[in-house]
Write an enzyme that holds these catalytic residues in place. Structure first.
Site, mmCIF file in Angstrom:
data_model
loop_
_atom_site.group_PDB
_atom_site.id
_atom_site.type_symbol
_atom_site.label_atom_id
_atom_site.label_comp_id
_atom_site.label_asym_id
_atom_site.label_seq_id
_atom_site.Cartn_x
_atom_site.Cartn_y
_atom_site.Cartn_z
ATOM 1 N N HIS A 104 0.817 -1.220 0.000
ATOM 2 C CA HIS A 104 0.000 0.000 0.000
ATOM 3 C C HIS A 104 0.850 1.270 0.000
ATOM 4 O O HIS A 104 0.341 2.357 -0.280
ATOM 5 C CB HIS A 104 -0.978 0.003 1.185
ATOM 6 N N ASP B 154 0.309 -7.686 1.530
ATOM 7 C CA ASP B 154 0.686 -6.276 1.627
ATOM 8 C C ASP B 154 2.203 -6.107 1.577
ATOM 9 O O ASP B 154 2.771 -5.292 2.308
ATOM 10 C CB ASP B 154 0.113 -5.634 2.902
ATOM 11 N N GLY C 172 3.471 6.527 7.833
ATOM 12 C CA GLY C 172 4.868 6.746 7.483
ATOM 13 C C GLY C 172 5.766 5.634 7.990
ATOM 14 O O GLY C 172 6.855 5.413 7.467
ATOM 15 N N SER D 211 4.783 2.554 7.848
ATOM 16 C CA SER D 211 4.433 1.386 7.039
ATOM 17 C C SER D 211 5.599 0.933 6.178
ATOM 18 O O SER D 211 6.228 1.739 5.493
ATOM 19 C CB SER D 211 3.231 1.704 6.145
ATOM 20 N N LEU E 279 -7.368 -24.780 -0.743
ATOM 21 C CA LEU E 279 -8.115 -25.946 -0.275
ATOM 22 C C LEU E 279 -9.502 -25.995 -0.873
ATOM 23 O O LEU E 279 -9.982 -27.065 -1.234
ATOM 24 C CB LEU E 279 -8.178 -25.936 1.259
ATOM 25 N N GLY E 280 -10.173 -24.847 -0.956
ATOM 26 C CA GLY E 280 -11.496 -24.805 -1.580
ATOM 27 C C GLY E 280 -12.644 -25.005 -0.619
ATOM 28 O O GLY E 280 -13.614 -25.711 -0.937
ATOM 29 N N VAL E 281 -12.561 -24.386 0.566
ATOM 30 C CA VAL E 281 -13.654 -24.457 1.527
ATOM 31 C C VAL E 281 -13.940 -23.062 2.072
ATOM 32 O O VAL E 281 -13.067 -22.193 2.082
ATOM 33 C CB VAL E 281 -13.330 -25.400 2.715
ATOM 34 N N ILE F 251 -15.207 -21.393 5.669
ATOM 35 C CA ILE F 251 -15.157 -21.859 7.058
ATOM 36 C C ILE F 251 -15.715 -20.808 8.001
ATOM 37 O O ILE F 251 -15.877 -19.637 7.638
ATOM 38 C CB ILE F 251 -13.701 -22.197 7.471
#
Length: 467
Positions: free
Chosen positions: A134, A164, A235, A237, A292-294, A296
């Protein structure tokens, strides 16, 4: 000799004290001396226990850089439809006022240069710099300022929005390089130090302690953040977080604030995560993560009781995406994932970073709780795609809502387009209304899709009401 180590008042008491006191002192003198000397010796040691960061700051500051960026932003959204800038004389001061706020005219916003500041850390002698995504996002020019006051133009090697992290490159050599540590070795309560450029004040040092580890933040599912109470402000960051050995253990990324300023809640990306991302950006130009494709959710106390668990833990599977690694491995709706690749899943926020950091294509064991019994499944992870997020708008409620007074909610059939979006060929009902009742207290919201009730898959509205 003994009395020399005592206060003046105590010495007087010993000299003029009663015989009984003297006898007690004579018999217990050895103990008394030990106590007195122990106090005298430990008091300075306690005073010295507070850390001195001066050497750490002096040795570590050269690896910290200041980053300034320039970007174009559009200002003024133009006049509303049907309105025009008044026909004013050319020398009227109001001409500049209208152009400043509304652009040159209807639908013609103007562009202006915007500048922002951040921090970074040098990770290689040939000019690779680690910072936050960012900090450099949409920047047209990036300037890196070194401790020797050199200002160099930086090129973006790659960025990763999920973590990030951004990797920059400046044309320089023989640069000081940060010494890297292990965030896993950090202990809660341990002293840490941040160096950065808050509000543009370069190489400002702030210190604090580790408040917690493995924190999950909203919309930041793939980073187990280090929480500290180090003063971090705009600043800071992208700047490094040091341990007391002068090793970088994290990259400062976010603050929690109601005012925009420091409130004692700061979050840093673990250095292992940051360096893994940087290495992939350097070699491949993008970051690969396990998938994984879930979907939760947390296991609450009430859910734990309903599943016969002694305590709430794990990640409850609320949806298994079709043709995903999870569906191919046999993971089912209602399973509770307790362990993934040998690592315990304490709550649902622990699972995404564990899965994301697992190499794509690797087969790993997954321990789940199903029907009151644990079982271990083998999952071969896929690669996380860009469009992995599922969002349900509260405005998606369908007509013909049927209310249920026992739960305090109204449900409706799933519209065809929403069913396609969710990859749900059958089953489930859409929550269209939520009133006072048991469902609202449990956290059910308008726009939710009920797929299972008390361990039974919901077929349609009638089946749901029957259950």
């Amino acid at each position: 000799t003994i009395s020399q180590g005592l206060s003046g008042k105590t010495k007087g008491n010993i000299i003029v004290g009663e015989v009984m006191k003297l006898e007690c002192f004579r018999r217990l003198g050895g103990v008394w001396v030990a106590l007195v000397l122990g106090t005298l010796l430990t008091a300075p040691a306690q005073a010295r226990s507070l850390p001195d960061f001066s050497e750490l700051v002096e040795s570590s500051s050269p690896v910290v850089v200041n980053i300034s960026t320039t970007q174009k932003i559009k200002q003024g959204a133009g006049l509303p439809p049907g309105m025009q800038i008044p026909d004013l004389p050319e020398d009227s001061p109001f001409n500049d006022l209208f152009k400043h706020f509304f652009g040159a005219g209807q639908g013609e916003p103007i562009e202006r240069d915007a500048r922002s500041l951040g921090s970074g850390v040098i990770i290689s002698a040939d000019g690779y710099v680690l910072t936050n995504n960012h900090v450099v996002k949409d920047a047209e020019e990036i300037i890196v300022r070194l401790t020797d006051h050199r200002e160099l133009v930086a090129a973006v090697i790659g960025t990763d929005e999920r973590s990030d992290i951004a990797l920059l490159k400046i044309e320089a050599d023989s640069l000081p390089v940060a010494k890297l540590g292990r965030s896993e070795d950090l202990k809660v309560g341990e002293w840490v130090l941040a160096i950065g450029s808050p509000f543009g004040f370069e190489r400002s040092a702030t210190a604090g302690i580790v408040s917690a580890k493995g924190r999950a933040l909203p919309r930041e599912n793939y980073v187990p953040f280090i929480q500290t109470d180090v003063a971090i402000n705009p600043g800071n960051s992208g700047g490094p977080l040091f341990n007391m050995d002068g090793e970088v253990v994290g990259v400062n990324s976010q603050i929690f604030s109601r005012t925009g300023g420091y409130m004692g809640l700061s979050f840093a990306i673990p250095i292992e995560v940051a360096m893994s991302v940087a290495e992939q950006l350097k070699t491949k130009g993008h970051v690969s993560r396990g998938w994984l494709g879930v979907l939760i959710q947390d296991v609450t106390r009430e859910l734990a009781e309903s599943f016969g668990m002694k305590k709430p833990m794990g990640a409850l599977v609320s949806k298994v995406l079709p043709h995903s690694p999870a569906s191919q491995a046999g993971i089912e709706l209602g399973d509770i994932i307790l362990e993934f690749n040998g690592r315990e899943v304490v709550n649902s926020s622990n699972l995404p970073p564990i899965v994301g950091s697992t190499p794509v294509g690797q087969e790993v064991p997954v321990k789940v709780l199903r029907d009151g019994r644990t079982r271990t499944l083998k999952v071969t992870l896929g690669e996380l795609e860009d469009q992995d997020k599922l969002e349900l708008a509260e405005s998606a409620a369908a007509p013909n809502v049927t209310s249920d007074s026992r739960l305090g909610i109204g449900v409706a059939p799933l519209p065809k387009d929403l069913r396609e979006q969710l990859d749900m060929p059958d089953g489930g009902v859409l929550v269209g209304e939520v009133g006072d009742g048991a469902a609202a207290k449990a956290g059910v919201r308008k726009g939710d899709v009920v797929v299972m009730f008390n361990g039974v898959r919901v077929k349609d509205g009638g089946h749901f009401r029957a259950l």
